[in-house]
Enzyme design. Structure first.
Site, PDB file in Angstrom:
ATOM      1  N   GLU A 112      15.376 -19.377  26.037  1.00 11.21           N
ATOM      2  CA  GLU A 112      15.148 -17.943  25.926  1.00 11.21           C
ATOM      3  C   GLU A 112      14.899 -17.393  27.325  1.00 11.21           C
ATOM      4  O   GLU A 112      14.314 -16.335  27.489  1.00 11.21           O
ATOM      5  CB  GLU A 112      13.993 -17.633  24.980  1.00 11.21           C
ATOM      6  CG  GLU A 112      12.689 -18.335  25.290  1.00 11.21           C
ATOM      7  CD  GLU A 112      11.594 -17.955  24.321  1.00 11.21           C
ATOM      8  OE1 GLU A 112      11.254 -16.769  24.289  1.00 11.21           O
ATOM      9  OE2 GLU A 112      11.086 -18.842  23.609  1.00 11.21           O
ATOM     10  N   CYS A 117      11.807 -19.769  20.813  1.00 10.46           N
ATOM     11  CA  CYS A 117      11.522 -21.196  21.064  1.00 10.46           C
ATOM     12  C   CYS A 117      12.283 -22.139  20.138  1.00 10.46           C
ATOM     13  O   CYS A 117      12.108 -23.354  20.206  1.00 10.46           O
ATOM     14  CB  CYS A 117      10.020 -21.448  20.952  1.00 10.46           C
ATOM     15  SG  CYS A 117       9.056 -20.411  22.049  1.00 10.46           S
ATOM     16  N   HIS A 171       5.613 -27.250  17.269  1.00 11.83           N
ATOM     17  CA  HIS A 171       5.876 -26.404  18.433  1.00 11.83           C
ATOM     18  C   HIS A 171       4.507 -26.051  19.014  1.00 11.83           C
ATOM     19  O   HIS A 171       3.604 -25.643  18.277  1.00 11.83           O
ATOM     20  CB  HIS A 171       6.643 -25.151  18.005  1.00 11.83           C
ATOM     21  CG  HIS A 171       6.670 -24.099  19.063  1.00 11.83           C
ATOM     22  ND1 HIS A 171       7.087 -24.363  20.350  1.00 11.83           N
ATOM     23  CD2 HIS A 171       6.308 -22.790  19.054  1.00 11.83           C
ATOM     24  CE1 HIS A 171       6.984 -23.262  21.074  1.00 11.83           C
ATOM     25  NE2 HIS A 171       6.513 -22.305  20.315  1.00 11.83           N
ATOM     26  N   SER A 230       9.891 -17.374  17.663  1.00 13.76           N
ATOM     27  CA  SER A 230       9.471 -16.039  17.252  1.00 13.76           C
ATOM     28  C   SER A 230      10.693 -15.209  16.897  1.00 13.76           C
ATOM     29  O   SER A 230      11.796 -15.462  17.366  1.00 13.76           O
ATOM     30  CB  SER A 230       8.711 -15.357  18.391  1.00 13.76           C
ATOM     31  OG  SER A 230       7.453 -15.968  18.540  1.00 13.76           O
TER      32      SER A 230
END
Ligand code: COA
Length: 420
Positions: A83, A115, A251, A335
Site C-alpha cells: 500500500e 495490509c 496481522h 483496512s
C-alpha cells in the site's frame, strides 16, 4: 488429490535504522509503558527516503534468490503486495524485475488492499500452482511497505517499514497451505486510507480496531466451519477449535492488537458453545499460541502487508522444529476492509529456511537513532533521496531523473545512477 502448495522459502529486508519507543515516549511527554505495554512495542524501523517500497522489495527478493539458488527461468510470476506504491501505473513488481534481471516470461503485478495485499498475492499464487497452470514454475510474492503516519500523530508509535519475500511452490518446505480452507470477511469501511498524493495515511484508529475485530470474527468462524468440514479439527471434549492450532498468527499493526485478536477468536469459540471467557485461560492461551510470533514485530513496528509474515518469521525463528508437521492459523487484515483467516502445516524445511533468513543478524545490524535524527529523516523530501553508499546487497532509491525513478546498489550495472 490437491498438489501440496505453499511457502518454500522466505526472506526479510529492513531499513538500516530504528528508533527505540521509550525514547519516542520521553520526547512526546507520554509514559513509556503506554507504548511498551499499552501498544506492546519496543522499537520501530525508520526508513529514509532512499529506502522506499521498491528498494526494500528488491533487497528482499535478492536475498530470497541468494538463499534458495532458484533458477530464474523457473519464476513464472512476481506479485508485490503493497500500500506504499511509488507510481499510479507502474507496479513495484516491474521495478524489481528490472533491478534483479528477472525473466521476461513471468507475469508481474502489484496487489493493493491496504495490509491485505501480500495475502492476496499469496492466495493467487497458491491457486495458480495448485491448478496446474503454473506447469512446474514457481511464484515470488513480496509484501513491502513503509508505514507512515507522521510526527506527533496517535499513529506515530505504530510506524515501521520492511519487506518479506516468499517463494511459493509445490515444495512447501516452510508452510503447506490448507488450500480452500479459508474464511473471508470484507466490507466497505473508512477505517484507514491514504488519498492519492498524500505521504501519510489517514486513520480512524479506534474504529480500525473495531473493524479488524469484526472482520476477524467473521473470517475465523467461516474458516472454522470449513476446517471442520474437511476434518482438520480433531476436536475433543474440553478444548476449543482454535486450540487445535499450534500457533495463531495475526496481522500486527502494533503488538497489543494480536492480544485483542486472540481474545476475539476465543470469544467466537466460546459463543458457539454458550460459554463465558475466562481471563486467565485467555492469557495462558495467548502465551502458548501467539506470544513468540510477536518478538520480531516488536523490533520492527508495523510493516503493513508484511506484518503477518514478520509474525510468521517470529514464530518459526523460535519454534520451527517443535512446529514441524503441526497446523497453524493465520489472519490477514487490510483496512477498507478485507480479512482472511487461513491455515497451513509447518514443513520439514522451516528451521533451515529460517536459519538462512538470519533474522538476528538483520536486527542486530541496524543502527539506533535518536528522536532528533528520526524527525530530521521524517522531514526529508522524497526526491532526491539523500545519497548514501548502498550497503552490500541492498538497493536504494536515489531520485527521479527524466521523470523516471532511479535506484542504486544490488548487483551493479545500468540501474546505478548518481544524482549530483
Ligand atoms: N501504561 C500501560 N498501558 C497504557 C498506558 C500506560 N501508562 N497508557 C495507555 N495505555 C494503554 C491503553 O489502556 C490502551 O490499551 P487498550 O487498548 O488495551 O485499552 C493502549 O495503551 C493504547 O492507548 P490509547 O489511548 O487507546 O491510544 P491512542 O488513542 O493513542 O491510539 C491507536 C492507539 C492504536 C488507535 C493509534 O496508535 C493508531 O491510530 N494507530 C494506527 C492505526 C492502527 O494501527 N489500527 C489497528 C487496526 S488496523
Amino acid at each position: 488429490m490437491t498438489t501440496p502448495t505453499g511457502i518454500e522459502a522466505i526472506s526479510l529486508a529492513l531499513p538500516r535504522r530504528y528508533l527505540d519507543l521509550e525514547d519516542l515516549a520521553r520526547a512526546r511527554g507520554i509514559a513509556p509503558e503506554k507504548l511498551t505495554v499499552g501498544l506492546g512495542g519496543r522499537r520501530m524501523s525508520v526508513p529514509d527516503p532512499g529506502e522506499d517500497s521498491v528498494s526494500l522489495a528488491a533487497t528482499a527478493v535478492a536475498r530470497l534468490l541468494a538463499q534458495t539458488g532458484i533458477e530464474r527461468e523457473r519464476i513464472g510470476q512476481l506479485i508485490v503486495g503493497t500500500e506504499s506504491a511509488v507510481d499510479h501505473a507502474k507496479p513495484i513488481a516491474s521495478f524489481v524485475q528490472g533491478l534483479l534481471g528477472l525473466p521476461h516470461t513471468m507475469r508481474t503485478y502489484d496487489a493493493q488492499h491496504a495490509c491485505y495485499g501480500g495475502t492476496a498475492g499469496l492466495m493467487a499464487s497458491a491457486a495458480w500452482i495448485a491448478s496446474g497452470a503454473a506447469d512446474g514454475q514457481v511464484a515470488i510474492v513480496v509484501a513491502a511497505d513503509v508505514a507512515r503516519y507522521g510526527v506527533g500523530t496517535a499513529g506515530e508509535p505504530t510506524q515501521g517499514a520492511g519487506a518479506v519475500a516468499m517463494l511459493v511452490s509445490a515444495q512447501p518446505a516452510v508452510l503447506a497451505l490448507d488450500l480452500g480452507v479459508c474464511g473471508v470477511s470484507s466490507a466497505d469501511v473508512h477505517d484507514f486510507w491514504r488519498p492519492l498524493g498524500r505521504r501519510e495515511a489517514l486513520v480512524d484508529g479506534h474504529y480500525s480496531i473495531e473493524c479488524y475485530l469484526e472482520a476477524l470474527a467473521g473470517a475465523y468462524t467461516r474458516w472454522r466451519s470449513r476446517a471442520r468440514g474437511r476434518g482438520l479439527l480433531a476436536e475433543g471434549a474440553g478444548s476449543l477449535p482454535s486450540e487445535h492450532l499450534a500457533r495463531v498468527l495475526y496481522h500486527v499493526p502494533f503488538c497489543k492488537m494480536a492480544r485483542k485478536a486472540h481474545a476475539r477468536v476465543r470469544q467466537a469459540d466460546l459463543e458457539a458453545i454458550d460459554a463465558a471467557a475466562n481471563e486467565a485461560e485467555t492469557a495462558l492461551s495467548f502465551d502458548r499460541q501467539v506470544k513468540s510470533s510477536l518478538e520480531v514485530c516488536a523490533e520492527v513496528g508495523n510493516v503493513y502487508t508484511a506484518s503477518l509474515y514478520v509474525a510468521l518469521l517470529g514464530a518459526l525463528r523460535r519454534d520451527a522444529d517443535a512446529l514441524r508437521g503441526r497446523r497453524i492459523g493465520l489472519f490477514s487484515y487490510g483496512s477498507g476492509c478485507c480479512g482472511e483467516f487461513f491455515s497451513g502445516v509447518v514443513g520439514d524445511g522451516a528451521a533451515e529456511a529460517l536459519r538462512k533468513v538470519g533474522v538476528e543478524a538483520l536486527l542486530e545490524g541496524r543502527e539506533r537513532i535518536d528522536v532528533a535524527e528520526y524527525e530530521r529523516i521524517m522531514g526529508l523530501p522524497v526526491d532526491p533521496a539523500p545519497w548514501e553508499e548502498p550497503l552490500e546487497g541492498r538497493y536504494r532509491f536515489v531520485g527521479v531523473a527524466d521523470g523516471r525513478r532511479r535506484y542504486a546498489g544490488g548487483r551493479g550495472g545500468p540501474q546505478i545512477v548518481r544524482l549530483s
